[in-house]
Design an enzyme around this catalytic site. Structure first.
Site, PDB file in Angstrom:
ATOM      1  CD  GLU A 136      -4.233  -7.887   2.462  1.00  0.00           C
ATOM      2  OE1 GLU A 136      -5.165  -7.203   2.961  1.00  0.00           O
ATOM      3  OE2 GLU A 136      -3.060  -7.504   2.477  1.00  0.00           O
ATOM      4  CG  ASP A 185     -12.183  -9.659   2.993  1.00  0.00           C
ATOM      5  OD1 ASP A 185     -11.625  -9.456   4.090  1.00  0.00           O
ATOM      6  OD2 ASP A 185     -12.289  -8.760   2.121  1.00  0.00           O
ATOM      7  CD  GLU A 221      -2.720  -1.357   2.453  1.00  0.00           C
ATOM      8  OE1 GLU A 221      -2.894  -0.346   3.146  1.00  0.00           O
ATOM      9  OE2 GLU A 221      -3.212  -2.468   2.739  1.00  0.00           O
ATOM     10  CG  HIS A 275      -9.768  -6.305   1.583  1.00  0.00           C
ATOM     11  ND1 HIS A 275      -9.824  -7.439   2.364  1.00  0.00           N
ATOM     12  CD2 HIS A 275      -8.500  -5.840   1.717  1.00  0.00           C
ATOM     13  CE1 HIS A 275      -8.650  -7.654   2.953  1.00  0.00           C
ATOM     14  NE2 HIS A 275      -7.827  -6.695   2.566  1.00  0.00           N
ATOM     15  CG  ASN A 302      -0.563  -6.923  -1.118  1.00  0.00           C
ATOM     16  OD1 ASN A 302      -1.273  -7.489  -1.946  1.00  0.00           O
ATOM     17  ND2 ASN A 302      -0.911  -6.816   0.159  1.00  0.00           N
TER      18      ASN A 302
HETATM   19  O1  G3I Z   1      -2.577  -7.831  19.534  1.00  0.00           O
HETATM   20  C1  G3I Z   1      -3.264  -6.698  20.120  1.00  0.00           C
HETATM   21  C2  G3I Z   1      -3.872  -7.109  21.452  1.00  0.00           C
HETATM   22  O2  G3I Z   1      -2.815  -7.432  22.359  1.00  0.00           O
HETATM   23  C3  G3I Z   1      -4.703  -5.949  22.001  1.00  0.00           C
HETATM   24  O3  G3I Z   1      -5.351  -6.368  23.181  1.00  0.00           O
HETATM   25  C4  G3I Z   1      -5.743  -5.538  20.981  1.00  0.00           C
HETATM   26  C5  G3I Z   1      -6.510  -4.331  21.497  1.00  0.00           C
HETATM   27  O4  G3I Z   1      -7.248  -3.821  20.426  1.00  0.00           O
HETATM   28  O5  G3I Z   1      -5.089  -5.163  19.733  1.00  0.00           O
HETATM   29  C6  G3I Z   1      -4.374  -6.263  19.179  1.00  0.00           C
HETATM   30  O6  G3I Z   1      -3.764  -5.840  17.979  1.00  0.00           O
HETATM   31  C7  G3I Z   1      -4.698  -5.736  16.905  1.00  0.00           C
HETATM   32  C8  G3I Z   1      -4.139  -6.563  15.742  1.00  0.00           C
HETATM   33  O7  G3I Z   1      -4.968  -6.423  14.572  1.00  0.00           O
HETATM   34  C9  G3I Z   1      -4.064  -8.045  16.100  1.00  0.00           C
HETATM   35  O8  G3I Z   1      -5.324  -8.555  16.282  1.00  0.00           O
HETATM   36  C10 G3I Z   1      -4.753  -4.266  16.471  1.00  0.00           C
HETATM   37  O9  G3I Z   1      -5.395  -3.542  17.485  1.00  0.00           O
HETATM   38  C11 G3I Z   1      -5.570  -4.152  15.192  1.00  0.00           C
HETATM   39  O10 G3I Z   1      -5.525  -2.829  14.691  1.00  0.00           O
HETATM   40  C12 G3I Z   1      -4.976  -5.064  14.118  1.00  0.00           C
HETATM   41  O11 G3I Z   1      -5.816  -4.995  12.964  1.00  0.00           O
HETATM   42  C13 G3I Z   1      -5.208  -5.529  11.778  1.00  0.00           C
HETATM   43  C14 G3I Z   1      -5.189  -4.429  10.700  1.00  0.00           C
HETATM   44  O12 G3I Z   1      -4.608  -4.955   9.499  1.00  0.00           O
HETATM   45  C15 G3I Z   1      -4.384  -3.242  11.156  1.00  0.00           C
HETATM   46  O13 G3I Z   1      -4.573  -2.218  10.205  1.00  0.00           O
HETATM   47  C16 G3I Z   1      -6.047  -6.678  11.266  1.00  0.00           C
HETATM   48  O14 G3I Z   1      -5.990  -7.763  12.187  1.00  0.00           O
HETATM   49  C17 G3I Z   1      -5.553  -7.155   9.909  1.00  0.00           C
HETATM   50  O15 G3I Z   1      -6.464  -8.095   9.341  1.00  0.00           O
HETATM   51  C18 G3I Z   1      -5.445  -5.983   8.928  1.00  0.00           C
HETATM   52  O16 G3I Z   1      -4.873  -6.472   7.766  1.00  0.00           O
HETATM   53  C19 G3I Z   1      -4.611  -5.501   6.750  1.00  0.00           C
HETATM   54  C20 G3I Z   1      -3.409  -5.988   5.975  1.00  0.00           C
HETATM   55  O17 G3I Z   1      -2.320  -6.182   6.852  1.00  0.00           O
HETATM   56  C21 G3I Z   1      -3.094  -5.040   4.840  1.00  0.00           C
HETATM   57  N1  G3I Z   1      -4.250  -4.876   3.965  1.00  0.00           N
HETATM   58  C22 G3I Z   1      -5.448  -4.389   4.679  1.00  0.00           C
HETATM   59  C23 G3I Z   1      -5.798  -5.372   5.785  1.00  0.00           C
HETATM   60  C24 G3I Z   1      -7.077  -4.931   6.481  1.00  0.00           C
HETATM   61  O18 G3I Z   1      -6.879  -3.735   7.165  1.00  0.00           O
END
Ligand code: G3I
Length: 532
Positions: free
Chosen positions: A276, A278, A167, A247, A211
């Protein structure tokens, strides 16, 4: 990271409460039906020389549902991406220390289960730890190079594909061009090339890709990406492919653009990865439509030799990054949705090398359903290989007339040997489908197959013809009409409405009844589906 509780986190909290209340209900309802009938996705993908995969949840092995989660991913997928495990905030939390525990766990799991590893990402604008964000600009390049050297070389020979840069482009609503981020601020646009060159040096065996999202079809951002990639290729940057995140939504219909877009990257000698995938939807009654999108996107990808893999971003709706849009093939409780069967159908057709069909006179094909215009209309299915010894045939149809119609299945010509003649009683609706079975005259070898509609002029639709190698007692498969009251949508439940928890019980019960009563596609080993 901004720790303000986001709407998403509040949503998840409510959903957790709601689901906690329902867990016993769901469990006692015997919600999980895994494995489903038919072939596993990875078996079909292996037969089609294709990679079907998912994004692996952080800490998946310690979750309450770990056993079922692992059972599913081991059985269904042959390629895996860490959803978060190797992002800077998790793997490089401090400048002087790395934490590879979660990624090492995934690497071991993937190797034990013969899965290809896809790394994601080396550089992104998001999920970076505070130390790199606040590092003086003149030190950022060295930190970036150290990160790439350390992470890529640790998994050299193990991680086969890397999202080297993720991105880098701004959304065109913000003017397009390079997205502002710490890498651009420190190195200018050259950070992209520097990252690819360094990654190639760290592991020459890995495929290196760029990507991004909203780039899989002809969008303004997609054009910006095409120009970026063209510049990188022209500059001799070690780039092996591109990643379309995809997405998308259940109303997606830009399939021709998607195919053409893949082709122009293939013409550059690049591989394409759907990284990715969905498909957002607003209500369970759209799940069948969601399944059509899953099926068609995979079918298009399989038709493009340079499209190497499609990975769904998670496996179950509850753990999705967008949980309120139910975007994945497994629901909150790992029940299988039509999207799974859409994936299975697309892979099956390719795995069995079903040739395209050619549609002679008197019929029209709309969104995959055949509507004979007049009695005697027929459909030709090219070069069907009868070698596995098909024993019976299943035909799924809708007949809104008031009379029984019949469909003849003949070999080699419109008046060739009769393989089967199937009565198709009225189903009272052109969208209420039913299936009927018939034993077929055994035959072998490769034949063209003609499906001939001896039907009333109006209201007959054919969805598919299936041959199977197992005897099946003829049966009617009740179909729940998508528009029937049982499946009429309750509309979008406001994710944070006060009454949300109370409605969850009703919503979940309705969905489960819908899930148990709703028609779902079954593939029995040896079935050959003819896409109509
Ligand atoms: O691990 C911590 C946990 O310890 C804490 O308690 C919790 C509190 O909110 O946060 C947890 O971390 C989260 C992490 O996912 C793991 O679950 C973050 O807050 C959360 O922001 C993070 O979101 C991820 C997101 O990227 C961040 O922008 C999503 O899981 C993930 O699916 C998403 O994936 C991205 C790709 O990497 C790039 N393309 C877009 C895609 C969707 O946004």
């Amino acid at each position: 990271m901004n720790k303000v509780v986001s709407v998403r986190n509040l949503n998840i909290l409510l959903k957790l409460c709601g689901t906690a209340i329902l867990w016993l209900h769901v469990a006692t309802a015997g919600a999980q039906e895994y494995p489903p009938t038919g072939e596993r996705l990875r078996v079909l993908a292996d037969n089609a020389d294709f990679q079907i995969g998912y994004a692996s949840r952080y800490n998946f092995r310690v979750q309450t549902y770990a056993e079922l989660y692992e059972q599913i991913v081991k059985a269904e997928f042959n390629i895996v991406t860490p959803e978060n495990s190797v992002k800077w905030e998790n793997v490089h939390p401090l400048q002087t220390s790395y934490d590879f525990d979660d990624m090492d766990t995934l690497v071991q799991f993937a190797e034990e289960n013969n899965m290809v590893l896809h790394g994601h990402p080396l550089l992104w604008y998001n999920q970076n730890p505070d130390w790199i964000i606040s590092l003086p600009e003149e030190q950022v390049e060295a930190a970036m190079l150290d990160h790439i050297d350390t992470v890529v070389s640790r998994y050299a020979g193990k991680i086969k594909v890397w999202d080297v840069v993720n991105e880098a482009l701004e959304d065109t609503s913000l003017g397009g061009g390079y997205r502002d981020n710490i890498w651009l601020q420190a190195m200018g646009e050259s950070y992209v090339e520097k990252a690819f060159v360094r990654a190639r040096a760290a592991d020459p065996t890995a495929s290196l890709i760029y990507n991004d999202y909203d780039v899989g079809w002809f969008t303004p951002k997609g054009e910006a990406m095409y120009n970026l990639v063209t510049d990188l290729v022209d500059a001799g940057v070690p780039l092996d492919g591109v990643g379309f995140q995809m997405h998308i939504g259940a109303t997606f219909e830009e399939y021709e653009e998607f195919s053409s877009n893949m082709q122009r990257y293939a013409d550059m000698g690049l591989d394409i990865y759907i990284t990715e995938f969905d498909v957002k939807t607003l209500r369970p009654s759209e799940y069948p439509l969601q399944g059509v999108v899953y099926e068609e996107v995979i079918r298009r990808c399989l038709a493009q030799p340079r499209c190497k893999a499609l990975q769904i971003w998670g496996i179950d709706d509850f753990n999705s990054w967008q949980p309120f849009f139910d975007p994945l093939p497994f629901d909150d409780d790992f029940n299988i949705k039509p999207a799974y069967y859409g994936m299975q159908r697309a892979l099956l057709a390719k795995a069995l090398h079903v040739e395209n069909h050619s549609s002679p006179e008197n019929i029209i094909v709309e969104s995959g359903v055949v509507k004979p215009l007049a009695s005697g209309g027929s459909l030709k299915l090219d070069q069907v290989n009868f070698e596995p010894g098909y024993q019976s045939l299943t035909l799924r149809y809708a007949n809104s007339s008031r009379q029984t119609a019949s469909v003849d299945i003949r070999l080699d010509s419109l008046d060739g040997p009769l393989l089967a003649s199937v009565a198709t009683p009225a189903t009272a609706s052109a969208t209420l489908f039913s299936s009927v079975d018939s034993v077929i005259a055994t035959t072998d070898g490769v034949h063209d197959v003609y499906v001939i509609f001896n039907t009333p002029v109006e209201g007959f639709s054919l969805d598919y013809v299936l041959l199977n190698t197992e005897n099946r007692t003829p049966s009617e498969t009740p179909i729940v009409d998508e528009d029937s009251p049982a499946t009429s949508s309750s509309g979008m439940i406001g994710p944070i409405t006060v009454g949300w928890l109370a409605t969850m019980l009703w919503y979940r019960r309705r969905f489960l009844r819908l899930g148990s009563g709703q028609w779902s596609f079954r593939i029995i080993p040896g079935y050959q589906k003819f896409p109509v």
